[in-house]
Design a protein around this motif. Structure first.
Motif, short mmCIF file in Angstrom:
data_model
loop_
_atom_site.label_atom_id
_atom_site.label_comp_id
_atom_site.label_asym_id
_atom_site.label_seq_id
_atom_site.Cartn_x
_atom_site.Cartn_y
_atom_site.Cartn_z
N GLY A 120 0.79 -1.23 0.00
CA GLY A 120 0.00 0.00 0.00
C GLY A 120 0.82 1.27 0.00
N ASP A 169 -13.76 -4.33 -1.83
CA ASP A 169 -12.73 -4.68 -0.84
C ASP A 169 -12.89 -6.10 -0.32
N SER A 208 -6.46 -2.78 -3.78
CA SER A 208 -5.30 -2.82 -2.90
C SER A 208 -5.61 -2.28 -1.51
N ARG A 209 -4.61 -2.39 -0.66
CA ARG A 209 -4.75 -1.98 0.74
C ARG A 209 -5.14 -0.51 0.89
N THR A 426 0.75 3.12 5.06
CA THR A 426 0.51 3.35 3.64
C THR A 426 0.92 4.76 3.24
#
Length: 451
Positions: A120, A169, A208-209, A426
């Motif tokens: 991330g 998600d 993605s994260r 992140t």
């Protein structure tokens, strides 16, 4: 420092042996550092030790300038970032990629992949790529018009965002007992139909994260500012004076708010090329030492290309000619053209002097001084409506980055202006930005998600 206190964002702009074009000629420099992955991993680790938000690589699908001038070969930056991700833990990783000479599906997939590999930490610096040389590498006789490139870029970004949202998600179930790996209702085609692109989707990489890679933009033309206000989350800009930086900052923040976004959702980071020593006199000496290594015949040819004139029209010991091309006729790098001409006119520089000023940072602010003086300059801009942080562009690498991390960062921390440790994992968390919501959640399969 107080949780509510506004603090700096610092990005390290990494370029082979450093941003000064003659840095590769210093005895301590490795002239082949531009293709040495260990060199870049080391630089990223130094920046991470300084708790920088991110590192950044510029890129273009063409050799920039004369290969005789400075190290010219470049590794493809998203590939480079995957190797750096394995050698770091926290620092954000930003690469440049062109919307003119790529397709949305492949590029969205590439950045989503870097985001997964790094946990991330990925960011995309969006450029439209000026210059006929790049166009000819893709079978095109000349670059598309400035407005056309930005129109394509806007649609490109829309398609990329849809592709990143084509997986919800919680789409991946990994249900071994039930034999269901993912919920197919939560993985959707985007069916985009627009002026420049037709893309079915979905992306073949899950969300993605951090949801989407961070979007960065670096153009300061009217079209560039329009694109940034609508889509960018960080902007790298070249500004020579506090007053010009304040005007740019206020203008871009106002454009962002006018489009329904908060001013804090866009971080503005001017570039600064610091040359640091224990005294200002020593720093100025180091700067002169670098400038004396510039080969003026190469630098003048590059300046002539930027100004769209013949090199013979630029005698080294005269000021720029009065009859330069009008800014409106420039189809590529408009904002950099304007900055260079205004700098030369404002300070009445000869071509030789202008070459020296541009040799350190190609139009970015250069500053020679002590660690405290560099911190003073950063603080002045940060606290007076000119910047949310800075794009740190060391003149020489790795020494310039080490000096900044070891001598300037502690001063900024003592003044309560910069973090002492990372508070998140992140890139979005480093920049204090929210994770984007998925535009397609809870809407069911899409019949058409056209432009």
């Amino acid at each position: 420092m107080s949780p509510q206190q506004r603090t700096l964002h610092l990005n390290a702009f990494l370029m082979s042996t450093g941003h000064h074009e003659a840095s590769w000629r210093l005895p301590e420099s490795n002239p082949r550092a531009n293709t040495d992955i260990r060199h870049y991993q080391n630089l990223a680790q130094i920046a991470e030790r300084g708790t920088f938000d991110s590192i950044f690589f510029a890129d273009s699908p063409v050799i920039f300038g004369d290969v005789g001038r400075r190290p010219a070969g470049k590794l493809e930056p998203t590939v480079l970032l995957t190797a750096i991700a394995a050698a770091t833990e926290k620092i954000g990783l930003i690469a440049t990629a062109s919307t003119t000479y790529n397709d949305p599906f492949n590029l969205a997939r590439r950045f989503a992949s870097v985001d997964f590999v790094s946990g991330g930490r990925a960011g995309w610096n969006v450029v439209t790529t000026a210059g006929p040389e790049a166009a000819r590498n893709f079978g095109i006789d000349d670059q598309p018009a400035h407005a056309t490139r930005y129109e394509r870029a806007a649609e490109f970004l829309e398609v990329a965002a849809k592709l990143w949202d084509s997986w919800e998600d919680d789409a991946v179930l990994a249900d071994k007992e039930g034999g269901v790996w993912a919920d197919s209702a939560k993985v959707r085609p985007i069916n985009h139909v627009g002026k420049h692109f037709r893309v079915q989707g979905p992306l073949n990489v899950p969300r993605s994260r951090q949801g989407h890679p961070l979007i960065v933009q670096a153009g300061s033309s009217e079209n560039g500012k329009g694109l940034a206000a609508r889509y960018a989350e960080a902007v790298f800009t070249a500004q020579q004076t506090l007053e010009a930086a304040q005007a740019f900052y206020a203008d871009l923040k106002a454009r962002t708010v006018a489009l329904g976004r908060s001013a804090e959702s866009l971080k503005i980071l001017p570039g600064i090329v610091p040359v640091i020593a224990s005294t200002q006199a020593e720093a100025l000496y180091l700067e002169r030492e670098l400038d004396e290594l510039i080969r003026p015949e190469y630098a003048r040819a590059e300046l002539a290309r930027t100004l769209r004139v013949d090199p013979e029209e630029l005698p080294l010991d005269r000021q720029l000619p009065a009859d330069l091309p009008d800014e409106d006729s420039i189809e590529g790098a408009k904002s950099r053209y304007t900055l260079i001409v205004e700098l030369a006119r404002r300070e009445k520089l000869t071509v030789r002097q202008l070459i020296g000023r541009l040799g350190g940072g190609r139009g970015h602010l250069t500053f020679a001084g002590t660690p405290e003086q560099v911190a003073d300059a950063i603080q002045l801009w940060f606290e007076n409506g000119a910047a949310d942080g800075f794009n740190i562009m060391p003149a020489v690498l790795p020494s310039g980055l080490e000096t900044f991390v070891d001598q300037v960062v502690p001063v900024l921390r003592e003044r309560g202006l910069f973090r002492s440790e990372y508070s998140g994992d992140t890139l979005r968390e480093h920049y204090g930005l929210e994770r984007p919501a998925n535009r397609f959640s809870a809407v069911g399969p899409l019949a058409n998600a056209g432009a």
